[in-house]
Structures are given as C-alpha cells and as structure tokens.
Design an enzyme around this catalytic site. Structure first.
Site, PDB file in Angstrom:
ATOM      1  N   ARG A  80     -38.960 -40.658  42.202  1.00  0.00           N
ATOM      2  CA  ARG A  80     -39.597 -41.630  42.973  1.00  0.00           C
ATOM      3  C   ARG A  80     -38.616 -42.413  43.726  1.00  0.00           C
ATOM      4  O   ARG A  80     -37.359 -42.558  43.225  1.00  0.00           O
ATOM      5  CB  ARG A  80     -40.661 -42.412  42.445  1.00  0.00           C
ATOM      6  CG  ARG A  80     -41.854 -41.867  42.250  1.00  0.00           C
ATOM      7  CD  ARG A  80     -42.769 -42.680  41.279  1.00  0.00           C
ATOM      8  NE  ARG A  80     -43.976 -42.139  41.221  1.00  0.00           N
ATOM      9  CZ  ARG A  80     -44.421 -41.163  40.280  1.00  0.00           C
ATOM     10  NH1 ARG A  80     -43.369 -40.662  39.340  1.00  0.00           N
ATOM     11  NH2 ARG A  80     -45.467 -40.362  40.336  1.00  0.00           N
ATOM     12  N   HIS A 105     -40.745 -36.911  45.137  1.00  0.00           N
ATOM     13  CA  HIS A 105     -40.302 -35.572  45.442  1.00  0.00           C
ATOM     14  C   HIS A 105     -40.191 -34.841  46.678  1.00  0.00           C
ATOM     15  O   HIS A 105     -40.558 -33.955  47.144  1.00  0.00           O
ATOM     16  CB  HIS A 105     -41.441 -34.382  44.622  1.00  0.00           C
ATOM     17  CG  HIS A 105     -41.595 -34.799  43.242  1.00  0.00           C
ATOM     18  ND1 HIS A 105     -40.831 -35.592  42.404  1.00  0.00           N
ATOM     19  CD2 HIS A 105     -42.741 -34.450  42.172  1.00  0.00           C
ATOM     20  CE1 HIS A 105     -40.981 -35.292  41.183  1.00  0.00           C
ATOM     21  NE2 HIS A 105     -41.954 -34.772  41.123  1.00  0.00           N
ATOM     22  N   HIS A 179     -39.447 -27.633  38.743  1.00  0.00           N
ATOM     23  CA  HIS A 179     -40.397 -28.185  38.314  1.00  0.00           C
ATOM     24  C   HIS A 179     -41.458 -27.442  37.650  1.00  0.00           C
ATOM     25  O   HIS A 179     -42.670 -27.472  37.599  1.00  0.00           O
ATOM     26  CB  HIS A 179     -41.255 -29.070  39.606  1.00  0.00           C
ATOM     27  CG  HIS A 179     -42.206 -30.200  38.874  1.00  0.00           C
ATOM     28  ND1 HIS A 179     -43.054 -30.196  38.209  1.00  0.00           N
ATOM     29  CD2 HIS A 179     -41.896 -31.746  39.316  1.00  0.00           C
ATOM     30  CE1 HIS A 179     -43.565 -31.178  37.980  1.00  0.00           C
ATOM     31  NE2 HIS A 179     -42.735 -32.468  38.648  1.00  0.00           N
ATOM     32  N   TYR A 181     -43.869 -25.807  34.862  1.00  0.00           N
ATOM     33  CA  TYR A 181     -44.476 -26.388  33.638  1.00  0.00           C
ATOM     34  C   TYR A 181     -44.594 -25.385  32.578  1.00  0.00           C
ATOM     35  O   TYR A 181     -45.112 -24.255  32.929  1.00  0.00           O
ATOM     36  CB  TYR A 181     -46.118 -26.776  34.007  1.00  0.00           C
ATOM     37  CG  TYR A 181     -46.391 -27.869  34.962  1.00  0.00           C
ATOM     38  CD1 TYR A 181     -45.889 -28.027  36.189  1.00  0.00           C
ATOM     39  CD2 TYR A 181     -46.906 -29.065  34.423  1.00  0.00           C
ATOM     40  CE1 TYR A 181     -46.088 -28.919  37.037  1.00  0.00           C
ATOM     41  CE2 TYR A 181     -47.307 -29.941  35.285  1.00  0.00           C
ATOM     42  CZ  TYR A 181     -46.830 -29.997  36.610  1.00  0.00           C
ATOM     43  OH  TYR A 181     -47.014 -31.058  37.378  1.00  0.00           O
ATOM     44  N   ASP A 252     -43.572 -39.255  30.803  1.00  0.00           N
ATOM     45  CA  ASP A 252     -43.203 -38.978  32.279  1.00  0.00           C
ATOM     46  C   ASP A 252     -41.903 -39.705  32.681  1.00  0.00           C
ATOM     47  O   ASP A 252     -41.574 -40.282  33.669  1.00  0.00           O
ATOM     48  CB  ASP A 252     -44.230 -39.719  33.106  1.00  0.00           C
ATOM     49  CG  ASP A 252     -44.424 -39.045  34.581  1.00  0.00           C
ATOM     50  OD1 ASP A 252     -45.315 -39.388  35.537  1.00  0.00           O
ATOM     51  OD2 ASP A 252     -43.301 -38.453  35.007  1.00  0.00           O
ATOM     52  N   GLU A 315     -37.510 -31.673  33.517  1.00  0.00           N
ATOM     53  CA  GLU A 315     -36.730 -31.409  34.816  1.00  0.00           C
ATOM     54  C   GLU A 315     -35.317 -32.177  34.749  1.00  0.00           C
ATOM     55  O   GLU A 315     -35.051 -33.263  34.833  1.00  0.00           O
ATOM     56  CB  GLU A 315     -37.492 -32.170  35.864  1.00  0.00           C
ATOM     57  CG  GLU A 315     -39.169 -31.956  35.939  1.00  0.00           C
ATOM     58  CD  GLU A 315     -40.052 -32.979  36.564  1.00  0.00           C
ATOM     59  OE1 GLU A 315     -39.440 -33.582  37.621  1.00  0.00           O
ATOM     60  OE2 GLU A 315     -40.985 -33.278  36.060  1.00  0.00           O
TER      61      GLU A 315
END
Ligand code: G6D
Length: 351
Positions: A80, A105, A179, A181, A252, A315
C-alpha cells in the site's frame, strides 16, 4: 526439460497463452503471458504423488472475476501507499485509490493485469520464460517510462528462480513481487493453518487498522510473530495479539529479513512432507495468510470452495509505503539506475 505452449483464453480479443515448464523429475510450472500469472505448480509429496500446490484457476474469466492476485507479478508498487499519493523530487503524483482511499498493488491495472511479451528458452538443465513489459510514463499515475523484465527459471534441482530487472528514464517508484498463494497439502486437501513456517527475522512492521504501516518497527520477541524457530500459522489466528486482529485474525505483515540467501524462509507441511525454502536478496517478505479469501460472492478454486486460510503468500519485496517512511529501505528507482533482484523457491521433501 520441456516447455509446452497452449491457448488459454482471450481478453479484448487478445490471445492469452499458457506456458508449462516441466523438469526431468516431473515438476511442472504453468504460467500466463497475462500478469505473468503462475496458475499451477505441480510437485511431489513424500510418497511420489504429484499435486498442485498453489491457488489458481483454469479460465481467465475466473481470474478477472475472483482473483485476489493469485500467482501474479505485482507492480509498480507492491503493498500500500498511504492516501494514494506521493511526492518525488518536488512533484506530487496521484495514484488510484483502490483500497480504502489508499493505493494497493500498482492500482487498477497494475503489472498483474497487463500482457507481457514472452520469450522461451530451453537448456539442458533448465527452462526459462522471459517476460518483458514497457510501463509508459503516467501509467497508473507513476512517472517514467519503465522497462520491466521478469524471468521465471525452472531447473532440475526443483527450483523456481524469479529474477526482476527494471530501468526508468525518470525517477519513479518500484517495489515488485510475485503474489503466489502456496498450499503444500496438494490439490487444496487442507488449509494452511497447520503449515509450519520459519522466517529468519527479528522485526516486523506495525500496521494501522487500514493495514498502512504506522512507521514503527516491532520486535518479534515473545509474540506470535516470532517465526525464528518455526511456528504453525494457526498461532496467529486466535492469538489475541492486536496486530493479528488488525490483519483479520492472521498475518498480513512485512518482516525485515536478518539474513539473505541463507534459507531465510522455510515453509513445511508435515503431513505431505513438502517443504519450500525461499531465498532472496530483497530486504523483506510480506506474509499474508489468506485472511480475506472468503469473498462476498462465494466461488470455488478448481472445485474447492474458497475460504480463509486456503493459501498463504510469502511476497519478497521492499517495504510498503516506504516513500512516506524515510527510515524504511527506499523503493525509489532513480533515472538511469538499474533495479535487479532475485528470489529462489526450492521445492523439496523434508527428510
Ligand atoms: C488484502 O491486505 C491484503 C493484501 O496484503 C493482499 O495482497 C491482498 O488482500 C490480496 O488486501
């Protein structure tokens, strides 16, 4: 080593091609020339069962409708930027407010949502996909014509190596990552709460309730953020630690790496035996444990209903909102400078 190419779909009449790299041990990686999206990584468990270990879809329509950046390259700026604006060399740049009045992003059409020119290369012990994209000056509000090159290499040591290179004709911001997962259980048999994670990090970035860095760097000591000796992801779900709560009952958060290229990040699923070792020259890694995968509109991922904690992201990157935190490592790419970084993902079986 083999590279296969096949039609995957179309966006606005432009064909999307899927490339599948296969090494001599049966490990496969499939990715798209759209967003450099990794749609599948097929790896063996301790019993020789080859299964997919990442979140992904089999159609571009599903990516467009549901994907929270599954498998994609993220940029120009991963993470961000507060208030979706920044000042550089005396000029203020306005960016897309695509996440609670902040920028996330790379904006509405970041690197994850553009077509990359793709070249393939086949060598004796490795296969490469070389993606190139020219992000024009002003794209998503960023200055500078930025030429990006991302290379995915799969070799016969079951390693995926992602290398990044960026050059701009004007000073700009660049904080790029992948990114993907991960879910090492195989074909999403289980969630990632029992995955064990080790991160060689003594500090993590404090976030506010909008997930914007407060500027404070916190110690991991005696918190659920201490992954130095390995810890189950589920510890962060109900820990009661305010930072786990802020992240939506999980993680996060950016972690500052105290070691580079020395097995600094290790993810293990004991039940399957699958282990992923990540090494990087980047200063940080963002751990995101899929706390927001339960979306308003339910969807399934290759037949498995999406739910929180079905996958986690590691990441490797610089720090979010670094432009507003001068004490963070800088993500300013000066005119004429060359940004380069490499992250290696080594897939194996825990002995
Ligand atoms: C959420 O806050 C998280 C981000 O870290 C993540 O990258 C995104 O979902 C997919 O916004």
């Amino acid at each position: 080593m083999v590279i296969l190419q096949e039609y995957y779909g179309e966006i606005d009449g432009r064909t999307i091609t899927a490339f599948t790299m296969v090494n001599d041990h049966g490990m496969e990686i499939t990715c798209l020339d759209y967003g450099c999206i990794i749609t599948k990584i097929v790896a063996s468990d301790r019993n020789g069962h080859f299964e997919n270990i990442v979140l992904g879809f089999d159609s571009i329509e599903e990516y467009q409708k549901y994907s929270p950046y599954f498998g994609a390259i993220i940029g120009r700026f991963a993470g961000r930027i507060k208030n979706a604006e920044f000042n550089l060399n005396g000029k203020t740049y306005q960016l897309a407010k695509n996440n609670n009045d902040n920028h996330l992003h790379g904006g509405l059409q970041g690197f994850d949502k553009v077509f990359w020119e793709t070249k393939t290369a086949l060598e004796a012990d490795s296969t490469k996909l070389e993606f190139t994209y020219l992000s024009k000056s002003g794209e998503e509000g960023y200055p500078g014509n930025l030429l990006m090159k991302v290379t995915y290499t799969l070799n016969n040591k079951n390693e995926l190596i992602i290398s990044y290179k960026g050059e701009s004709d004007e000073s700009t911001l660049l904080n790029v990552t992948n990114h993907t997962y991960f879910n090492l259980s195989g074909n999403l048999k289980r969630d990632i709460l029992n995955h064990q994670l080790t991160i060689k990090s003594r500090k993590f970035v404090e976030l506010d309730e909008r997930l914007i860095p407060t500027g404070k760097i916190l110690s991991v000591e005696n918190t659920p953020f201490d992954f130095q000796n390995g810890r189950k992801i589920k510890d962060g779900m109900k820990s009661g630690h305010v930072q786990n709560w802020i992240a939506g009952n999980g993680y996060d958060h950016p972690f500052l790496l105290t070691e580079q290229q020395n097995k600094e990040i290790i993810l293990l699923d004991e039940e399957s035996g699958r282990e992923l070792i990540i090494e990087t020259d980047e200063p940080a890694v963002v751990l995101y444990t899929g706390n927001q995968l339960e979306a308003e509109e339910s969807y399934s991922i290759r037949g498995v209903p999406s739910r929180n904690y079905l996958g986690l992201c590691l990441e490797t990157q610089g720090l979010p909102d670094s432009i507003h935190n001068p004490h963070f490592p800088s993500s300013i790419l000066k005119k004429g400078e060359v940004f380069q970084s490499v992250t290696k993902y080594k897939f194996g079986i825990k002995s």
